[in-house]
Enzyme design. Structure first.
Site, PDB file in Angstrom:
ATOM      1  N   CYS A 133       0.854  -1.179   0.000  1.00 51.26           N
ATOM      2  CA  CYS A 133       0.000   0.000   0.000  1.00 51.26           C
ATOM      3  C   CYS A 133       0.888   1.226   0.000  1.00 51.26           C
ATOM      4  CB  CYS A 133      -0.951  -0.025   1.193  1.00 51.26           C
ATOM      5  SG  CYS A 133      -0.127   0.213   2.765  1.00 51.26           S
ATOM      6  N   PRO A 162       2.271  -7.337   4.900  1.00 56.21           N
ATOM      7  CA  PRO A 162       1.821  -8.709   4.663  1.00 56.21           C
ATOM      8  C   PRO A 162       0.634  -9.104   5.542  1.00 56.21           C
ATOM      9  CG  PRO A 162       3.861  -8.696   5.917  1.00 56.21           C
ATOM     10  CD  PRO A 162       3.577  -7.264   5.530  1.00 56.21           C
TER      11      PRO A 162
END
Length: 173
Positions: A117, A123
């Protein structure tokens, strides 16, 4: 750093409208698909992630009514698919919330997750660890997560790091 100095002597009056929190709203939207009754969520921020998730929920078959710019009513009784559209979900990181909701509702989920992002790599390993601890079989392939469980069983789950998102997602199941 800015500083505000308020000198007393006069009472304050008026109203302040506080906007909804995007991250809290994403979890609520996903949770809304789990019931077969109408769920109305108010004070939703009118931002891309919220609107993308609402569209994804509609695309898997849930009945979605946009009551106004900040209010939506969702009914999960009409959901027909456990597969969330790849093109739509690769745009937002919060697609992983539908993993827990669909796994809990339909015993399976197939969701494309964006592991990167604007603030870097984030993760979802803790989410998957939690689902596995509950008895789900998880297969990942190039960002696509397939989760399936004949039966999910409550368990003690210990995350390696603090994760609000993983906690919410595992609770959704």
């Amino acid at each position: 750093m800015e500083r505000y100095v308020i000198k007393g002597g006069s009472p304050l009056s008026g109203e302040v409208e506080v906007g909804g929190a995007k991250n809290a709203a994403l979890g609520l939207l996903a949770a809304a698909i789990m019931t077969d009754e109408d769920v109305t969520i108010e004070n939703l921020p009118d931002v891309s992630d919220i609107n993308q998730l609402i569209d994804a929920i509609s695309n898997i078959g849930a009945t979605v009514t946009r009551d106004d710019r900040h209010t939506v009513t969702i009914n999960g009784s009409t959901i027909k698919s456990h597969v969330v559209d790849y093109e739509q979900m690769r745009k937002i990181r919060a697609s992983y919330y539908l993993l827990g909701a669909l796994l809990g509702k339909m015993s399976k989920a197939e969701v494309q997750t964006s592991l990167v992002c604007a603030i870097g790599s984030r993760p979802i390993d803790q989410h998957l660890k939690g689902f596995r601890a509950l008895g789900a079989d998880i297969i990942t392939d190039h960002g696509m997560v397939n989760a399936q469980a004949d039966r999910l069983v409550g368990s003690h789950i210990f995350f390696d790091v603090v994760s609000v998102g993983a906690t919410i997602n595992v609770m959704l199941r």
